[in-house]
Design a protein around this motif. Structure first.
Motif, mmCIF file in Angstrom:
data_model
loop_
_atom_site.group_PDB
_atom_site.id
_atom_site.type_symbol
_atom_site.label_atom_id
_atom_site.label_comp_id
_atom_site.label_asym_id
_atom_site.label_seq_id
_atom_site.Cartn_x
_atom_site.Cartn_y
_atom_site.Cartn_z
ATOM 1 N N GLY A 2 0.703 -1.127 0.011
ATOM 2 C CA GLY A 2 0.186 -0.126 0.014
ATOM 3 C C GLY A 2 0.737 1.142 -0.008
ATOM 4 O O GLY A 2 2.198 1.391 -0.107
ATOM 5 N N LEU A 3 0.214 2.413 0.077
ATOM 6 C CA LEU A 3 0.700 3.626 -0.081
ATOM 7 C C LEU A 3 0.339 4.369 1.362
ATOM 8 O O LEU A 3 -0.658 4.400 2.040
ATOM 9 N N ARG A 4 1.498 4.913 1.898
ATOM 10 C CA ARG A 4 1.397 5.426 3.458
ATOM 11 C C ARG A 4 2.046 6.899 3.413
ATOM 12 O O ARG A 4 3.086 7.016 3.010
ATOM 13 N N PHE A 5 1.048 7.708 3.927
ATOM 14 C CA PHE A 5 1.852 9.340 4.048
ATOM 15 C C PHE A 5 2.228 9.469 5.374
ATOM 16 O O PHE A 5 1.306 9.252 6.260
ATOM 17 N N ARG A 19 -3.005 9.488 -7.223
ATOM 18 C CA ARG A 19 -3.605 9.411 -8.750
ATOM 19 C C ARG A 19 -2.491 8.472 -9.453
ATOM 20 O O ARG A 19 -2.993 7.649 -10.063
ATOM 21 N N TRP A 20 -1.250 9.057 -9.468
ATOM 22 C CA TRP A 20 0.029 8.029 -10.205
ATOM 23 C C TRP A 20 0.267 6.846 -9.857
ATOM 24 O O TRP A 20 0.266 5.894 -10.601
ATOM 25 N N TYR A 21 0.014 6.401 -8.301
ATOM 26 C CA TYR A 21 0.072 5.375 -7.709
ATOM 27 C C TYR A 21 -0.893 4.306 -8.326
ATOM 28 O O TYR A 21 -0.709 3.109 -8.652
ATOM 29 N N ARG A 22 -2.148 4.861 -8.326
ATOM 30 C CA ARG A 22 -3.538 4.011 -9.028
ATOM 31 C C ARG A 22 -3.222 3.879 -10.491
ATOM 32 O O ARG A 22 -3.199 2.753 -11.071
ATOM 33 N N ARG A 23 -2.819 5.025 -11.410
ATOM 34 C CA ARG A 23 -2.557 4.670 -12.797
ATOM 35 C C ARG A 23 -1.524 3.939 -13.299
ATOM 36 O O ARG A 23 -1.622 3.242 -13.988
ATOM 37 N N LEU A 24 -0.369 3.943 -12.302
ATOM 38 C CA LEU A 24 0.778 3.181 -12.768
ATOM 39 C C LEU A 24 0.668 1.599 -12.168
ATOM 40 O O LEU A 24 1.547 1.097 -12.316
ATOM 41 N N MET A 25 -0.261 1.316 -11.535
ATOM 42 C CA MET A 25 -0.727 0.022 -10.920
ATOM 43 C C MET A 25 0.410 -0.460 -9.899
ATOM 44 O O MET A 25 0.802 -1.559 -10.300
ATOM 45 N N THR A 30 4.841 -1.448 -1.547
ATOM 46 C CA THR A 30 4.674 -0.578 -0.304
ATOM 47 C C THR A 30 5.507 0.600 -0.287
ATOM 48 O O THR A 30 6.804 0.326 -0.557
ATOM 49 N N ILE A 31 4.621 1.504 -0.232
ATOM 50 C CA ILE A 31 5.528 3.092 -0.505
ATOM 51 C C ILE A 31 5.138 3.858 0.538
ATOM 52 O O ILE A 31 4.020 4.277 0.780
ATOM 53 N N VAL A 32 6.189 4.418 1.263
ATOM 54 C CA VAL A 32 5.998 5.428 2.170
ATOM 55 C C VAL A 32 6.547 6.817 1.839
ATOM 56 O O VAL A 32 7.569 7.039 1.147
ATOM 57 N N PRO A 59 13.528 -3.045 -5.437
ATOM 58 C CA PRO A 59 12.599 -3.711 -6.128
ATOM 59 C C PRO A 59 12.269 -5.060 -5.684
ATOM 60 O O PRO A 59 11.263 -5.956 -6.045
ATOM 61 N N GLN A 60 13.395 -5.676 -5.165
ATOM 62 C CA GLN A 60 13.389 -7.234 -4.615
ATOM 63 C C GLN A 60 12.211 -7.211 -3.552
ATOM 64 O O GLN A 60 11.785 -8.607 -3.452
ATOM 65 N N TYR A 61 11.958 -6.392 -3.019
ATOM 66 C CA TYR A 61 11.010 -6.418 -1.880
ATOM 67 C C TYR A 61 9.589 -5.749 -2.096
ATOM 68 O O TYR A 61 8.663 -5.778 -1.189
ATOM 69 N N LEU A 62 9.534 -5.145 -3.168
ATOM 70 C CA LEU A 62 8.605 -4.219 -3.757
ATOM 71 C C LEU A 62 8.139 -3.179 -2.715
ATOM 72 O O LEU A 62 7.199 -2.905 -2.267
ATOM 73 N N ASP A 63 9.407 -2.699 -2.260
ATOM 74 C CA ASP A 63 9.470 -1.580 -1.047
ATOM 75 C C ASP A 63 10.031 -0.224 -1.599
ATOM 76 O O ASP A 63 10.931 -0.514 -2.470
ATOM 77 N N GLY A 64 9.332 0.752 -1.135
ATOM 78 C CA GLY A 64 10.035 1.920 -1.500
ATOM 79 C C GLY A 64 9.756 3.116 -0.524
ATOM 80 O O GLY A 64 8.733 3.041 0.213
#
Length: 135
Positions: A2-5, A19-25, A30-32, A59-64
């Motif tokens: 998910g996305l966390r602010f 908006r871009w998180y959704r559009r870019l699928m 998981t992005i903070v 990218p190996q953990y899909l974390d950013g």
């Protein structure tokens, strides 16, 4: 996932990132996102010398994580959100390079090219889905 602010991210920046998180699928990531003063940013897209953002991707953990300049111009929000989120998607290329030449791995040139080709192929497939409106 998910996305966390975190505190400090301006509402208009949050809207652009969402908006871009959704559009870019990127829902598998998981992005903070953090809002920070410009002097806390090392580099990133800039306008007239003002650094607007920075990122780190695993990218190996899909974390950013993304750090956004709290003093950026509202006109830049959309591009900065897109730019930083695309780094997440394309960061696997840097990861392949790091794997191939990390000083410990004895990876052959052919194996490195195979890994890079796989990463490119995955990116093409994701881009196709995005541009074709698939989920």
């Amino acid at each position: 996932m998910g996305l966390r602010f975190e505190p400090g991210v301006i509402k208009r920046q949050q809207a652009a990132i969402r908006r871009w998180y959704r559009r870019l699928m990127l829902s598998d990531w998981t992005i903070v996102v953090r809002g920070v003063a410009e002097d806390e940013l090392e580099s990133g897209p800039n306008r007239d010398g003002q650094v607007m953002a920075n990122y780190i991707a695993l990218p190996q953990y899909l974390d950013g994580a993304i750090w956004l300049n709290q003093d950026s111009d509202a006109a830049d929000d959309d591009y900065v959100a897109f730019h930083e989120l695309r780094h997440m998607h394309y960061s696997r290329f840097k990861h392949v390079f790091a794997q191939a030449w990390d000083g410990r791995t004895k990876m052959t040139r052919d194996k490195a090219l195979e890994l890079l080709e796989d990463a490119i192929d995955e990116s093409i497939k994701r881009d196709y889905k995005i541009l074709n409106g698939e989920k």
